[in-house]
Enzyme design. Sequence first.
Site, PDB file in Angstrom:
ATOM      1  N   GLY A 201      25.372  34.038  60.950  1.00  0.00           N
ATOM      2  CA  GLY A 201      23.957  33.703  61.108  1.00  0.00           C
ATOM      3  C   GLY A 201      23.493  32.709  60.072  1.00  0.00           C
ATOM      4  O   GLY A 201      24.273  32.280  59.207  1.00  0.00           O
ATOM      5  N   GLY A 203      21.423  31.260  56.827  1.00  0.00           N
ATOM      6  CA  GLY A 203      21.113  31.788  55.497  1.00  0.00           C
ATOM      7  C   GLY A 203      19.705  32.349  55.381  1.00  0.00           C
ATOM      8  O   GLY A 203      19.517  33.514  55.014  1.00  0.00           O
ATOM      9  N   PRO A 204      18.685  31.530  55.712  1.00  0.00           N
ATOM     10  CA  PRO A 204      17.311  32.018  55.524  1.00  0.00           C
ATOM     11  C   PRO A 204      16.917  33.144  56.484  1.00  0.00           C
ATOM     12  O   PRO A 204      15.853  33.748  56.315  1.00  0.00           O
ATOM     13  CB  PRO A 204      16.450  30.774  55.795  1.00  0.00           C
ATOM     14  CG  PRO A 204      17.387  29.618  55.660  1.00  0.00           C
ATOM     15  CD  PRO A 204      18.744  30.111  56.071  1.00  0.00           C
ATOM     16  N   GLY A 207      21.067  35.886  56.156  1.00  0.00           N
ATOM     17  CA  GLY A 207      21.393  36.028  54.730  1.00  0.00           C
ATOM     18  C   GLY A 207      20.258  36.698  53.980  1.00  0.00           C
ATOM     19  O   GLY A 207      20.458  37.647  53.216  1.00  0.00           O
ATOM     20  N   CYS A 279      33.545  24.827  42.938  1.00  0.00           N
ATOM     21  CA  CYS A 279      32.518  25.107  41.934  1.00  0.00           C
ATOM     22  C   CYS A 279      33.080  25.009  40.524  1.00  0.00           C
ATOM     23  O   CYS A 279      32.362  24.689  39.591  1.00  0.00           O
ATOM     24  CB  CYS A 279      31.872  26.464  42.188  1.00  0.00           C
ATOM     25  SG  CYS A 279      33.030  27.751  42.557  1.00  0.00           S
ATOM     26  N   GLU A 369      25.439  19.492  39.635  1.00  0.00           N
ATOM     27  CA  GLU A 369      26.637  19.674  40.450  1.00  0.00           C
ATOM     28  C   GLU A 369      26.535  18.789  41.686  1.00  0.00           C
ATOM     29  O   GLU A 369      25.568  18.874  42.440  1.00  0.00           O
ATOM     30  CB  GLU A 369      26.753  21.150  40.860  1.00  0.00           C
ATOM     31  CG  GLU A 369      28.011  21.438  41.633  1.00  0.00           C
ATOM     32  CD  GLU A 369      28.174  22.919  41.933  1.00  0.00           C
ATOM     33  OE1 GLU A 369      27.289  23.495  42.573  1.00  0.00           O
ATOM     34  OE2 GLU A 369      29.198  23.478  41.525  1.00  0.00           O
TER      35      GLU A 369
END
Length: 462
Positions: A201, A203-204, A207, A279, A369
């Site tokens: 699904g 994120g907003p 999640g 990362c 980043e």
Amino acid sequence: MKAHDGLYIDGAWRPAAGEGVIEVVNPVDEQVIGRVPAGDAADVDTAVRAARAALPAWAATPPAARAARLAALRDVLAARKDEIAETVTAELGSPLPFSQLVHAGVPIAVAGSYAELAATLPFEEKVGNSVVHQEPVGVVGAITPWNYPLHQIVAKVAPALAAGCTVVLKPAENTPLTAQLFAEAADEAGLPAGVFNLVTGLGPVAGQALAEHPDVDLVSFTGSTAVGKRIGAVAGGAVKRVALELGGKSANVILPSADLAKAVGVGVANVMSNSGQTCSAWTRMLVHTDQYDEAVELAVAAAAKYGERIGPVVSARQQERVRGYIEKGVEEGARLVAGGPESPRDKGWFVSPTVFADVTPEMTIAQEEIFGPVLTILRYEDEEDALRIANGTVYGLAGAVWAGDEAEAVAFARRMDTGQVDINGGRFNPLAPFGGYKQSGVGRELGAHGLAEYLQTKSLQF
Ligand code: NAD
């Protein structure tokens, strides 16, 4: 693999309540390769209920029996390693040999490590007149990104299961097929219904519903700092456990006594692998002023080797973001010595391997980043200057130190504000704790330290 049109909840593939669909796109040719359901808050709730219902029996399963399921899971993943590599390559775009070695190989090793740890870790200990029991935290909500799609799932799910927790996973939108393959593997490995659940699904939507669900005891999140901060705030408000693996801007410190050619070569490879979408990548190379020009030349030559070999970045959005940073670097006065903002191909979300020289510590490209194949090379005057630059960002996830003498490198590494440092090109260790100092995160993954995140203690006094 063929996409499932359902969610894996309570041991079966079920239709989603949410009506949306997520299209999965191959970053190399921009073709749609699959469609998965976009679960909503109702789906998350169903999955959390299944995980809650399965918790008492799984928590009470002897660690050796949990270890046996994890060993079975490792075996299924190992048997399907080619399919894993092909699936990651299809939805992330990474070159197949890298997918085989890293995207499939590492999570198989990590799953194996937790089969062993579950079997051997003493879950109780005597402290004076007490017996301290290590008990599972409960229901875990795991939210993962797309850059190492299977590794990040296994690095959360395997220790959670080893600890006796049950899990609801919400994987990244870009790489849900790898997550579906993992759910198939969990099913084949004979995990009891409800112990592992998958809700694909947005994120907003999904999640956020998972992070906010009152019946989730621990939220483990890997992704952007912006979302991580929100999840941390929600978890804090509810007094629930949270683990955050966020961004990084790691320093590769080359001390004057180092083998310069080797340090630069490995440093460039570290940034370019996975198209810079790592990362822990060493995106800042720190070189002594006397060796600076030579290091820049070496880096340009090393970057040129990646021109043909490098894969695309994951999405048009990511390509745009990386381009924006490259333009910003030029604007702020850094010297572009390799690559640049133009896409090297007509199709696919490619970015040229890019190297910036004359980068100063306050520049945006030295602070934020980028998450693309972009290396910045900074100059330092002496060791104290190098340390100040290395520690001068909000992040602290990884790093490297190179020196002629190992003890010299170690002494420098001990002064770095960061969670992991590779000494003279030290190898990745799947048992070593991985996680951030400062805004790179909260908590550790991998090995026994990663397992401890999913345990809570109970002391009985006699
Ligand atoms: P993101 O943080 O938006 O996504 C990571 C995961 O969080 C995904 O599963 C996403 O669906 C979910 N998510 C998004 N919004 C949410 C919300 N409000 N509540 C709960 N979950 C939510 O990251 P991204 O957009 O995929 O990438 C953006 C940047 O993040 C990258 O450019 C990179 O700098 C960074 N990033 C870091 C890592 C890492 O390993 N540290 C991984 C991926 C991305």
